[in-house]
Enzyme design. Structure first.
Site, PDB file in Angstrom:
ATOM      1  N   ASP A  85       0.890  -1.032  -0.569  1.00 21.38           N
ATOM      2  CA  ASP A  85      -0.436   0.174   0.161  1.00 21.38           C
ATOM      3  C   ASP A  85       0.571   1.092   0.102  1.00 21.38           C
ATOM      4  O   ASP A  85       1.611   1.514  -0.925  1.00 21.38           O
ATOM      5  CB  ASP A  85      -1.211   0.255   0.878  1.00 21.38           C
ATOM      6  CG  ASP A  85      -1.941   0.474   1.089  1.00 21.38           C
ATOM      7  OD1 ASP A  85      -2.110   1.719   1.457  1.00 21.38           O
ATOM      8  OD2 ASP A  85      -3.099   0.881   0.719  1.00 21.38           O
ATOM      9  N   LYS A 161      -3.714   0.780  -6.522  1.00 21.87           N
ATOM     10  CA  LYS A 161      -5.526   1.420  -5.889  1.00 21.87           C
ATOM     11  C   LYS A 161      -4.812   3.160  -6.037  1.00 21.87           C
ATOM     12  O   LYS A 161      -3.524   3.198  -5.787  1.00 21.87           O
ATOM     13  CB  LYS A 161      -5.588   1.482  -4.569  1.00 21.87           C
ATOM     14  CG  LYS A 161      -5.409   1.833  -3.812  1.00 21.87           C
ATOM     15  CD  LYS A 161      -5.446   1.544  -2.700  1.00 21.87           C
ATOM     16  CE  LYS A 161      -5.458   2.490  -0.786  1.00 21.87           C
ATOM     17  NZ  LYS A 161      -5.880   1.427   0.785  1.00 21.87           N
ATOM     18  N   ASP A 163      -5.071   6.947  -4.499  1.00 23.19           N
ATOM     19  CA  ASP A 163      -5.561   7.492  -3.122  1.00 23.19           C
ATOM     20  C   ASP A 163      -5.734   8.739  -3.591  1.00 23.19           C
ATOM     21  O   ASP A 163      -5.503   9.406  -4.570  1.00 23.19           O
ATOM     22  CB  ASP A 163      -4.298   7.865  -2.406  1.00 23.19           C
ATOM     23  CG  ASP A 163      -4.634   7.178  -0.516  1.00 23.19           C
ATOM     24  OD1 ASP A 163      -6.969   7.407  -0.763  1.00 23.19           O
ATOM     25  OD2 ASP A 163      -3.768   7.185  -0.025  1.00 23.19           O
ATOM     26  N   TRP A 197     -12.149   8.222  -0.584  1.00 24.94           N
ATOM     27  CA  TRP A 197     -13.165   7.638   0.131  1.00 24.94           C
ATOM     28  C   TRP A 197     -14.977   8.266  -0.025  1.00 24.94           C
ATOM     29  O   TRP A 197     -14.933   9.001   1.249  1.00 24.94           O
ATOM     30  CB  TRP A 197     -12.471   8.784   1.459  1.00 24.94           C
ATOM     31  CG  TRP A 197     -11.393   8.844   1.515  1.00 24.94           C
ATOM     32  CD1 TRP A 197     -10.418   7.253   1.341  1.00 24.94           C
ATOM     33  CD2 TRP A 197     -10.222   9.263   1.846  1.00 24.94           C
ATOM     34  NE1 TRP A 197      -8.844   7.273   1.291  1.00 24.94           N
ATOM     35  CE2 TRP A 197      -8.792   8.984   1.275  1.00 24.94           C
ATOM     36  CE3 TRP A 197     -10.578  11.122   0.979  1.00 24.94           C
ATOM     37  CZ2 TRP A 197      -8.089  10.156   1.573  1.00 24.94           C
ATOM     38  CZ3 TRP A 197      -9.272  11.670   1.213  1.00 24.94           C
ATOM     39  CH2 TRP A 197      -7.471  11.330   1.200  1.00 24.94           C
ATOM     40  N   ARG A 214     -13.745   3.512  -3.601  1.00 22.90           N
ATOM     41  CA  ARG A 214     -13.990   3.824  -1.814  1.00 22.90           C
ATOM     42  C   ARG A 214     -15.141   4.795  -1.889  1.00 22.90           C
ATOM     43  O   ARG A 214     -15.957   5.386  -2.418  1.00 22.90           O
ATOM     44  CB  ARG A 214     -12.803   4.453  -1.393  1.00 22.90           C
ATOM     45  CG  ARG A 214     -12.082   3.359  -0.982  1.00 22.90           C
ATOM     46  CD  ARG A 214     -12.125   2.179   0.254  1.00 22.90           C
ATOM     47  NE  ARG A 214     -11.702   3.097   1.620  1.00 22.90           N
ATOM     48  CZ  ARG A 214     -10.825   3.274   1.858  1.00 22.90           C
ATOM     49  NH1 ARG A 214      -9.721   3.246   1.619  1.00 22.90           N
ATOM     50  NH2 ARG A 214     -10.986   4.190   2.932  1.00 22.90           N
ATOM     51  N   ASP A 218     -11.629   5.692   5.967  1.00 22.22           N
ATOM     52  CA  ASP A 218     -10.371   4.494   6.419  1.00 22.22           C
ATOM     53  C   ASP A 218     -11.860   3.685   7.442  1.00 22.22           C
ATOM     54  O   ASP A 218     -12.370   4.265   8.465  1.00 22.22           O
ATOM     55  CB  ASP A 218      -9.050   4.914   7.127  1.00 22.22           C
ATOM     56  CG  ASP A 218      -8.403   5.000   5.587  1.00 22.22           C
ATOM     57  OD1 ASP A 218      -9.302   5.044   5.119  1.00 22.22           O
ATOM     58  OD2 ASP A 218      -7.026   5.481   5.816  1.00 22.22           O
TER      59      ASP A 218
HETATM   60  C1  GLA Z   1      -5.028   6.503   2.707  1.00 17.09           C
HETATM   61  C2  GLA Z   1      -6.000   5.393   2.188  1.00 17.09           C
HETATM   62  C3  GLA Z   1      -5.692   3.528   2.977  1.00 17.09           C
HETATM   63  C4  GLA Z   1      -4.270   3.443   3.070  1.00 17.09           C
HETATM   64  C5  GLA Z   1      -3.502   5.448   3.278  1.00 17.09           C
HETATM   65  C6  GLA Z   1      -2.033   4.948   3.025  1.00 17.09           C
HETATM   66  O1  GLA Z   1      -5.830   7.390   3.595  1.00 17.09           O
HETATM   67  O2  GLA Z   1      -7.480   5.482   2.794  1.00 17.09           O
HETATM   68  O3  GLA Z   1      -6.587   2.756   2.385  1.00 17.09           O
HETATM   69  O4  GLA Z   1      -3.958   3.420   1.941  1.00 17.09           O
HETATM   70  O5  GLA Z   1      -4.557   6.022   2.721  1.00 17.09           O
HETATM   71  O6  GLA Z   1      -1.865   6.619   3.717  1.00 17.09           O
END
Ligand code: GLA
Length: 521
Positions: A85, A161, A163, A197, A214, A218
């Site tokens: 990640d 992924k 962000d 998010w 997403r 988180d």
């Molecule tokens: C965000 C994402 C997480 C992770 C972090 C890494 O918060 O939603 O899933 O990837 O970044 O910093």
């Protein structure tokens, strides 16, 4: 003819009509997955963030986790995508190119990808749409979209992924399509995962852009699983059920099942909810030290079958009874229905699930399969009595016949085939890779797409539930150098007739010495 059979036969007719209506007008062509056939069921795999945060992500952790994923039976249950990640730790060199951090990843990010492919797993990588990643430790893609997506393709990523940190002045609805274009230009099929998010409401527009997005913040801080936050996540994600379907999924974040601090009932409940919501099953726990109970939960194929159902319907709450939620509206590929009774309270819940809750006529005689006890009862007409312990679930599959087939689960020996050719006279080389179906249906032969380079031919043979892809290379006439091809194959799920996620793997050919000389394996 049943309602289900009518829907299934209606699908090809509808597709035919859409093709006839004319190019560019096919609404299905709006889906990203129509281009690549990827993620037609929710992606399954492992990501390190929930358990580890950024530290100590490195090559050793990813390799140990890949080994644990295979050893525990998770690979055989369908978990495939794995990789770093935000701990990916690349940097940008003076020429603008992304470079691996060799202290953290001694094999380089391409070398790690090759290792993962050789294990029969797929490679997941991470980046950010803004100027930097969330910790600001790494460069984001802003202004470098095309070169960065090229780097991910060169590293042989299968999943990316993206962000949403450090994005002042950007909007998801414009930034992500640009990244999609860049990623398509790089030419490698990649599952494209938006991670804003929920910002910008991607469920409204992102199906042509990516395969999953997403929907929520988180689910926990690294290492700190949080039941209350998970419940908030589920409530928000549940409302978006209409946006999910094959190739375009709501993503309520990586799972927390199996992390320290959650009870077995909570782990089972969360996993069942993710299955019922057709959510990506990306495990977030430390796979190297799982309890037997966690392994049993994460590898429950009957539950996974609900998640990987080819119709791809996201179940939802159809009724509440006290502290219990009755989740249904999830028709499955064989005409059966999935039902989840989730007891959110602190006392025992006793619930009557009616045939109407599930979508059957009141008088229908039904079989009930409990997907956690693996017992079938019935046939019975009328309501089904269900007793559920606090913060626990009953996950049921209900059918008219006493038959509960599992959809296909595809597991490969390897996703990378390597040839070395050298010497003076031309020689043909063959290497095989086996692809197994761990579901219980018989698949037709995988159909290899046209368009392979002239030096490569692929044939497929079947023996039971294993299909062997024979890759034949003819190095004659090739100049010294490195050659690469991506093989794509398609198949259909035999009961519903729906397309399955395309199968992709890499073939590398190294030609050394005189062009077209003799070759050796
Ligand atoms: C965000 C994402 C997480 C992770 C972090 C890494 O918060 O939603 O899933 O990837 O970044 O910093």
């Amino acid at each position: 003819m049943t309602k289900f059979a009518r829907v299934v036969t209606a699908v090809p007719i509808a597709l035919l009509l859409l093709v006839c209506i004319g190019r560019g007008e096919d609404p299905a062509a709006k889906l990203r997955s129509d281009r690549d056939g990827l993620a037609l069921t929710p992606p399954m795999g492992w990501y390190p963030w929930n358990e580890f945060g950024q530290e100590p992500q490195n090559e050793e952790l990813i390799k140990q986790t890949a080994e644990a994923l295979i050893r525990s039976g998770m690979k055989d249950a369908g978990y495939t995508y794995i990789g770093p990640d935000e701990g990916i730790c690349f940097s940008r060199d003076a020429s603008g190119k992304l470079t691996s951090n060799l202290a953290r990843y001694p094999s380089g990010l391409r070398g790690l990808g090759d290792y993962i492919h050789q294990q029969g797993l797929k490679y997941a990588l991470y980046t950010d749409a803004g100027t930097h990643t969330c910790s600001k430790a790494m460069p984001g893609t802003k202004g470098h979209e095309f070169e960065d997506m090229k780097a991910f393709a060169e590293w042989r990523a299968d999943y990316i992924k993206i962000d949403w940190c450090n994005t002042t002045g950007q909007t998801p609805a414009t930034a992500y399509p640009k990244l999609r274009d860049a990623q398509l230009a790089a030419g490698r099929p990649i599952v494209f995962s938006l991670c804003s998010w929920g910002e910008g409401q991607p469920w409204k527009w992102a199906a042509p852009v990516g395969h999953l997005w997403r929907t929520t913040e988180d689910i926990c801080e690294p290492g700190k699983p949080n039941w209350a936050a998970a419940m908030k996540t589920v409530a928000a994600n549940e409302k978006l059920f209409a946006a999910a379907g094959p190739g375009h999924w709501n993503d309520p974040d990586m799972m927390i099942s199996g992390m320290r601090g959650l009870s077995e009932a909570q782990n089972r409940s969360l996993f069942s909810l993710w299955c019922m919501m057709a959510s990506p099953l990306i495990a977030g726990n430390d796979l190297r030290s799982m309890t037997e109970s966690t392994i049993k939960i994460l590898t429950n194929r009957e539950a996974i079958g609900i998640n990987q159902d080819p119709l791809g319907i996201q179940g939802r709450i159809v009724r509440r009874d006290g502290q219990a939620q009755i989740w249904a509206a999830k028709r499955l590929f064989d005409g059966s229905r999935a039902v989840l009774v989730f007891n959110t309270g602190e006392a025992l819940a006793q619930v009557q699930v009616t045939p109407a809750d599930v979508g059957f006529e009141e008088s229908t005689s039904l079989y009930v399969r409990d997907l956690w006890t693996h017992q079938t009862s019935g046939p019975q007409a009328g309501s089904i009595r269900v007793t559920v312990a606090p913060r626990d679930v009953a996950l049921l599959r209900i059918a008219k016949a006493n038959s509960f087939p599992l959809p296909p689960i595809i597991v490969a020996d390897s996703y990378r085939v390597v040839f070395h050719a050298s010497g003076k006279s031309a020689q043909e080389l063959t290497k095989a890779t086996a692809v197994k179906n761990k579901g219980n249906s018989e698949l037709a032969l995988w159909k290899v797409s046209a368009g392979l380079p002239s030096w490569l031919s692929v044939t497929v043979a079947q023996s039971g539930k294993t299909q062997t892809f024979s890759n034949k290379v003819t190095a004659a006439g090739l100049a010294k150098g490195h050659y690469h091809a991506v093989v794509k194959a398609d198949n259909r799920e035999p009961i519903s007739g729906l397309p399955m996620s395309a199968l992709y793997y890499d073939v590398d050919l190294e030609v050394s010495g005189a062009a077209g000389g003799p070759a050796s394996n």
